[in-house]
Design a protein around this motif. Structure first.
Motif, PDB file in Angstrom:
ATOM      1  N   SER A  69      15.851  -9.240   7.879  1.00 30.78           N
ATOM      2  CA  SER A  69      15.575 -10.011   9.086  1.00 30.78           C
ATOM      3  C   SER A  69      15.419 -11.500   8.788  1.00 30.78           C
ATOM      4  N   PRO A  70      15.814 -12.376   9.729  1.00 31.12           N
ATOM      5  CA  PRO A  70      15.557 -13.817   9.583  1.00 31.12           C
ATOM      6  C   PRO A  70      14.055 -14.121   9.507  1.00 31.12           C
ATOM      7  N   ASP A  71      13.242 -13.207  10.060  1.00 31.91           N
ATOM      8  CA  ASP A  71      11.785 -13.380  10.030  1.00 31.91           C
ATOM      9  C   ASP A  71      11.152 -12.627   8.864  1.00 31.91           C
ATOM     10  N   ARG A  72      11.915 -12.505   7.789  1.00 33.36           N
ATOM     11  CA  ARG A  72      11.497 -11.696   6.644  1.00 33.36           C
ATOM     12  C   ARG A  72      10.072 -11.970   6.181  1.00 33.36           C
ATOM     13  N   GLU A  73       9.749 -13.212   5.918  1.00 30.72           N
ATOM     14  CA  GLU A  73       8.448 -13.526   5.329  1.00 30.72           C
ATOM     15  C   GLU A  73       7.297 -13.101   6.242  1.00 30.72           C
ATOM     16  N   ALA A  74       7.432 -13.390   7.527  1.00 27.85           N
ATOM     17  CA  ALA A  74       6.370 -13.028   8.472  1.00 27.85           C
ATOM     18  C   ALA A  74       6.242 -11.522   8.597  1.00 27.85           C
ATOM     19  N   LEU A  75       7.367 -10.822   8.660  1.00 24.31           N
ATOM     20  CA  LEU A  75       7.348  -9.369   8.808  1.00 24.31           C
ATOM     21  C   LEU A  75       6.774  -8.684   7.569  1.00 24.31           C
ATOM     22  N   VAL A  76       7.161  -9.177   6.395  1.00 24.73           N
ATOM     23  CA  VAL A  76       6.655  -8.593   5.152  1.00 24.73           C
ATOM     24  C   VAL A  76       5.158  -8.859   5.011  1.00 24.73           C
ATOM     25  N   LYS A  77       4.737 -10.048   5.392  1.00 23.98           N
ATOM     26  CA  LYS A  77       3.311 -10.387   5.334  1.00 23.98           C
ATOM     27  C   LYS A  77       2.511  -9.484   6.276  1.00 23.98           C
ATOM     28  N   ASP A  78       3.052  -9.236   7.467  1.00 29.39           N
ATOM     29  CA  ASP A  78       2.399  -8.346   8.425  1.00 29.39           C
ATOM     30  C   ASP A  78       2.299  -6.927   7.858  1.00 29.39           C
ATOM     31  N   GLU A  79       3.368  -6.479   7.191  1.00 29.28           N
ATOM     32  CA  GLU A  79       3.359  -5.130   6.612  1.00 29.28           C
ATOM     33  C   GLU A  79       2.333  -5.025   5.490  1.00 29.28           C
ATOM     34  N   LEU A  80       2.211  -6.067   4.707  1.00 32.16           N
ATOM     35  CA  LEU A  80       1.226  -6.075   3.625  1.00 32.16           C
ATOM     36  C   LEU A  80      -0.186  -5.887   4.181  1.00 32.16           C
ATOM     37  N   VAL A  81      -0.456  -6.532   5.302  1.00 30.73           N
ATOM     38  CA  VAL A  81      -1.793  -6.473   5.898  1.00 30.73           C
ATOM     39  C   VAL A  81      -2.006  -5.191   6.699  1.00 30.73           C
ATOM     40  N   ASN A  82      -1.003  -4.809   7.505  1.00 29.55           N
ATOM     41  CA  ASN A  82      -1.218  -3.741   8.493  1.00 29.55           C
ATOM     42  C   ASN A  82      -0.648  -2.372   8.119  1.00 29.55           C
ATOM     43  N   ASN A  83       0.216  -2.323   7.085  1.00 27.47           N
ATOM     44  CA  ASN A  83       0.678  -1.030   6.566  1.00 27.47           C
ATOM     45  C   ASN A  83       1.311  -0.164   7.653  1.00 27.47           C
ATOM     46  N   ARG A  84       2.194  -0.769   8.462  1.00 26.31           N
ATOM     47  CA  ARG A  84       2.771  -0.046   9.602  1.00 26.31           C
ATOM     48  C   ARG A  84       3.848   0.951   9.186  1.00 26.31           C
ATOM     49  N   ILE A  85       4.624   0.647   8.140  1.00 28.23           N
ATOM     50  CA  ILE A  85       5.758   1.517   7.805  1.00 28.23           C
ATOM     51  C   ILE A  85       5.691   2.130   6.400  1.00 28.23           C
ATOM     52  N   LEU A  86       5.036   1.459   5.466  1.00 31.88           N
ATOM     53  CA  LEU A  86       5.026   1.973   4.089  1.00 31.88           C
ATOM     54  C   LEU A  86       4.031   3.116   3.896  1.00 31.88           C
ATOM     55  N   HIS A  87       2.919   3.059   4.621  1.00 31.02           N
ATOM     56  CA  HIS A  87       1.880   4.089   4.508  1.00 31.02           C
ATOM     57  C   HIS A  87       1.390   4.267   3.066  1.00 31.02           C
ATOM     58  N   ILE A  88       1.192   3.129   2.399  1.00 33.89           N
ATOM     59  CA  ILE A  88       0.565   3.110   1.075  1.00 33.89           C
ATOM     60  C   ILE A  88      -0.854   2.601   1.291  1.00 33.89           C
ATOM     61  N   ASN A  89      -1.819   3.468   1.163  1.00 34.07           N
ATOM     62  CA  ASN A  89      -3.175   3.153   1.607  1.00 34.07           C
ATOM     63  C   ASN A  89      -3.820   1.964   0.900  1.00 34.07           C
ATOM     64  N   ALA A  90      -3.721   1.932  -0.431  1.00 36.92           N
ATOM     65  CA  ALA A  90      -4.377   0.853  -1.185  1.00 36.92           C
ATOM     66  C   ALA A  90      -3.565  -0.433  -1.064  1.00 36.92           C
ATOM     67  N   GLU A  91      -4.211  -1.513  -0.630  1.00 40.21           N
ATOM     68  CA  GLU A  91      -3.486  -2.774  -0.432  1.00 40.21           C
ATOM     69  C   GLU A  91      -2.913  -3.308  -1.733  1.00 40.21           C
ATOM     70  N   LYS A  92      -3.610  -3.108  -2.839  1.00 47.15           N
ATOM     71  CA  LYS A  92      -3.106  -3.578  -4.135  1.00 47.15           C
ATOM     72  C   LYS A  92      -1.798  -2.856  -4.491  1.00 47.15           C
ATOM     73  N   SER A  93      -1.772  -1.545  -4.297  1.00 43.72           N
ATOM     74  CA  SER A  93      -0.556  -0.768  -4.576  1.00 43.72           C
ATOM     75  C   SER A  93       0.563  -1.166  -3.626  1.00 43.72           C
ATOM     76  N   ARG A  94       0.207  -1.401  -2.361  1.00 42.66           N
ATOM     77  CA  ARG A  94       1.187  -1.814  -1.364  1.00 42.66           C
ATOM     78  C   ARG A  94       1.794  -3.160  -1.738  1.00 42.66           C
ATOM     79  N   SER A  95       0.950  -4.075  -2.180  1.00 40.73           N
ATOM     80  CA  SER A  95       1.399  -5.407  -2.584  1.00 40.73           C
ATOM     81  C   SER A  95       2.372  -5.325  -3.755  1.00 40.73           C
ATOM     82  N   LYS A  96       2.059  -4.500  -4.738  1.00 33.75           N
ATOM     83  CA  LYS A  96       2.936  -4.335  -5.908  1.00 33.75           C
ATOM     84  C   LYS A  96       4.278  -3.747  -5.503  1.00 33.75           C
ATOM     85  N   ALA A  97       4.241  -2.726  -4.634  1.00 33.07           N
ATOM     86  CA  ALA A  97       5.479  -2.076  -4.192  1.00 33.07           C
ATOM     87  C   ALA A  97       6.361  -3.065  -3.446  1.00 33.07           C
ATOM     88  N   ILE A  98       5.767  -3.830  -2.536  1.00 35.11           N
ATOM     89  CA  ILE A  98       6.528  -4.821  -1.767  1.00 35.11           C
ATOM     90  C   ILE A  98       7.142  -5.866  -2.695  1.00 35.11           C
TER      91      ILE A  98
END
Length: 208
Positions: free
Chosen positions: A31-60
């Motif tokens: 998406s052209p809005d990549r950075e904003a969308l990825v940042k939102d996913e890091l915070v809100n975990n809407r699609i990855l469903h990786i509970n721990a934010e640290k693990s989610r951050s590493k995966a992203i």
């Protein structure tokens, strides 16, 4: 975990194969809005469903790293593939992203496939790691724990893409779109999938 002029990184330990996660994150990364969308996913975990934010951050971080290694057209082709071919294509991307895993595949896995014993273990990879460390100060500086984690991540990746079975035996991968890798100028990958030279030649003949 990359330093100086070394082409090597231990970053694979931060993610693993991440097949389902890659498929889920691709629309955001394209998406052209990549950075904003990825940042939102890091915070809100809407699609990855990786509970721990640290693990989610590493995966992203690792999925972004892999995404940026390939041209945008590759990911269009990737999304059009069936699941088996996407798993193989993700292996291709990972080998392009992490040189340490590329070396494992070319210098250890292919040789093992062509030997009597088509198995591969941590000890085999430790020997290759020692060869690399003898020529690369950064790899030489890795702790034994880091080296083991990198090797373990590689073996896990082989299992998840279907290149190793439960018994630890190597398995030939047969992408239904094998001609794709020749078309994009990466025929080496077919050898990395353990295809024999005559099989690769037959694919090239069928293309002409």
């Amino acid at each position: 975990m990359r330093r100086g002029n070394s082409p090597y990184s231990a970053a694979i330990t931060g993610g693993g194969f991440l097949f389902e996660e890659t498929d889920a994150l691709l629309p955001l990364l394209k998406s052209p809005d990549r950075e904003a969308l990825v940042k939102d996913e890091l915070v809100n975990n809407r699609i990855l469903h990786i509970n721990a934010e640290k693990s989610r951050s590493k995966a992203i971080l690792e999925i972004k790293r892999r995404f940026d290694v390939m041209p945008p057209a590759f990911w269009e082709d990737y999304q059009a593939m069936n699941e088996d071919d996407r798993r193989i294509a993700l292996l291709f991307v990972i080998l392009k992203t992490y040189k340490i895993l590329f070396d494992f595949q070319i210098n250890v896995a292919i040789k093992k496939w062509n030997s009597v014993s088509r198995t591969i273990d941590l000890q085999d990879l430790a020997m290759e790691m020692n060869e690399i460390a003898a020529k690369d100060e950064f790899v030489d500086s890795w702790s034994e724990s880091t080296k083991t984690k990198v090797a373990s991540a590689y073996l896990s990746m082989l299992r998840k893409c279907g290149m190793m079975n439960r018994e630890g035996n190597l398995v030939q991968l047969k992408p239904s779109n094998a001609d794709f890798y020749i078309r994009i100028g990466e025929p080496w990958f077919l050898e990395a999938c353990f295809l024999a030279p005559y099989q690769i030649e037959n694919i090239k003949k069928q293309m002409s």
